[in-house]
Design a protein around this motif. Structure first.
Motif, PDB file in Angstrom:
ATOM      1  N   LYS A   1      -7.545   6.573  -2.878  1.00  0.00           N
ATOM      2  CA  LYS A   1      -7.593   5.252  -3.508  1.00  0.00           C
ATOM      3  C   LYS A   1      -7.446   5.360  -5.015  1.00  0.00           C
ATOM      4  O   LYS A   1      -6.735   4.560  -5.639  1.00  0.00           O
ATOM      5  CB  LYS A   1      -8.904   4.553  -3.140  1.00  0.00           C
TER       6      LYS A   1
ATOM      7  N   GLU B   1      -4.140   3.502  -6.266  1.00  0.00           N
ATOM      8  CA  GLU B   1      -4.522   2.284  -6.985  1.00  0.00           C
ATOM      9  C   GLU B   1      -4.781   2.550  -8.464  1.00  0.00           C
ATOM     10  O   GLU B   1      -4.351   1.779  -9.319  1.00  0.00           O
ATOM     11  CB  GLU B   1      -5.770   1.667  -6.349  1.00  0.00           C
TER      12      GLU B   1
ATOM     13  N   ILE C   1      -6.250  -0.768   0.363  1.00  0.00           N
ATOM     14  CA  ILE C   1      -5.826  -0.846  -1.031  1.00  0.00           C
ATOM     15  C   ILE C   1      -4.822  -1.984  -1.151  1.00  0.00           C
ATOM     16  O   ILE C   1      -4.173  -2.366  -0.169  1.00  0.00           O
ATOM     17  CB  ILE C   1      -5.214   0.474  -1.533  1.00  0.00           C
TER      18      ILE C   1
ATOM     19  N   ARG D   1      -1.500  -3.673  -3.354  1.00  0.00           N
ATOM     20  CA  ARG D   1      -0.376  -3.312  -4.215  1.00  0.00           C
ATOM     21  C   ARG D   1       0.622  -4.469  -4.211  1.00  0.00           C
ATOM     22  O   ARG D   1       0.970  -4.999  -3.154  1.00  0.00           O
ATOM     23  CB  ARG D   1       0.301  -2.041  -3.716  1.00  0.00           C
TER      24      ARG D   1
END
Length: 418
Positions: free
Chosen positions: A257, A261, A284, A286
């Motif tokens: 992560k 991220e 996560i 995006r």
């Protein structure tokens, strides 16, 4: 049918309630010794009188098809009343094998056996499988009383006892209880009276008044109305990214992560890792501008495919690998070359080191990503010198986004087949 003084069921019940001896014997003689059921030809009673009956005598106990059950089967279920059902079934099979053509032991359902044992012990006066004695209720009472009187036993007074469906006599106290019973009817007598009535016409008449409008508009109405259909949002499934479960992988559940991220690499066992090492699934977000520029997409990250349903494979958009082929043994495509024809592979290694030979053999379908080595393994702060990690992360996301767009991922739908 046997008279009351020789009725097998009544003799068996009277012997049981009076705790008198019952002996299976090989002959009707009084001095005959007791033998096993497989060898017995008679069943000898000692109360209220000494009498021997053939052990295969049909009784008033009948099966659902009307077949009378023999005395041997009734006696067997009495002496094995305390046995567990599997043990009793094993004994029945063994006894039937020993008997051969001379007879068979009938098997009873548990509820039927319970009712029979209760009746034999005197705990009830009725059993729906026991036929009444010849002559009906009063006839059976008279026959039983005469039989008892003939054997020197005092017969109960007619006013104090009565037969109940030909299944024995009742105590005066039970008689008073039965006389105070409230007669219960069945559904025909309670709802319809004595004469059955057909109420089917009422159902047709009531249907005119019971028609209800649907609480929610049907899907066909929504589909036919463009103004409504345009406001119905379809939920797009979340894309899935598979990680390598190998301990040698640079990216694990604990640090993936922060890499994808936060755009910074930290070791999996570092104190700065953002996720728990025991997590089996992560999410996560995006923003994929070429697919949906208005809202971020949520990605699901997992290491194993044990909980995968077949349709989940159409949602897999990337596979992180270390080059070890055992990772793919539970995948839909176990051959790496075939796997990476459907899903792009990603290998993350140290900068300046060659990828494994297996990764190089898979060719351009596996993206090679290099990151700098971690310089301060004991530090608990973020290393500000790792600015090149962002370049590596952006390359990973660019490859994933290009593949998703090529496979048919859109703002409100996922591909049905990859």
């Amino acid at each position: 049918m046997a008279p009351a003084d020789q009725d097998p069921l009544l003799l068996l019940r009277q012997s049981i309630t009076s705790s008198s001896a019952i002996r299976p014997t090989a002959s009707p003689e009084d001095s005959a010794p007791e033998v096993s059921l497989s060898q017995a030809t008679h069943l000898t009673f000692t109360s209220p009188t000494h009498i021997s009956l053939p052990i295969d005598t049909p009784t008033r106990y009948v099966l659902d098809d009307g077949t009378p059950v023999d005395l041997r089967s009734i006696y067997f279920h009495w002496i094995t009343r305390e046995y567990l059902i599997p043990d009793q079934n094993a004994l029945i099979s063994q006894l039937n094998e020993d008997l051969g053509s001379r007879g068979q032991i009938h098997k009873f359902a548990w509820a039927r056996k319970f009712n029979l044992i209760t009746w034999l012990e005197g705990g009830s006066e009725e059993d729906e499988n026991i036929k009444p004695l010849a002559g009906g209720e009063d006839g059976s009472a008279s026959a039983t009383a005469a039989a008892l009187a003939a054997k020197g036993t005092a017969a109960p007074a007619t006013g104090s006892t009565q037969a109940r469906s030909g299944k024995g006599t009742l105590d005066s106290r039970l008689t008073s209880i039965y006389n105070s019973e409230r007669k219960m009817g069945d559904r025909n007598s309670v709802l319809r009276g004595i004469k059955p009535t057909d109420f089917s016409h009422v159902r047709k008449f009531a249907a005119l008044f019971m028609t209800k409008k649907p609480l929610h508009p049907s899907s066909s109405n929504i589909a036919s109305n463009p103004a409504i259909a345009s406001h119905q949002k379809q939920k797009r499934p979340d894309p899935i990214i598979l990680l390598s479960p190998s301990a040698s992988s640079l990216l694990r559940m604990s640090n993936i992560k922060s890499f994808l991220e936060g755009c910074q690499y930290v070791p999996p066992n570092s104190l700065t890792a953002t996720s728990s090492t025991t997590a089996n699934m992560l999410h996560i977000n995006r923003l994929m501008k070429d697919i949906d520029a208005n809202r971020p997409m949520r990605f699901i990250l997992v290491e194993g495919t044990e909980q995968f349903k077949p349709e989940y494979w159409n949602r897999v958009v990337a596979v992180f690998t270390t080059g070890q082929t055992w990772q793919f043994k539970n995948y839909k495509w176990t051959n790496p070359n075939e796997l990476f024809r459907h899903i792009p592979g990603i290998y993350v290694g140290w900068r300046g080191e060659q990828p494994p030979e297996s990764v190089r053999a898979w060719g351009h379908r596996v993206l090679n990503v290099a990151v700098d080595r971690w310089k301060n393994p004991g530090t608990t702060t973020v290393d500000s010198s790792r600015w090149r990690d962002r370049e590596a992360v952006e390359g990973v996301w660019k490859a994933i986004e290009n593949n998703m767009r090529a496979k048919g991922w859109k703002r409100d739908q996922a591909p049905s087949l990859i």
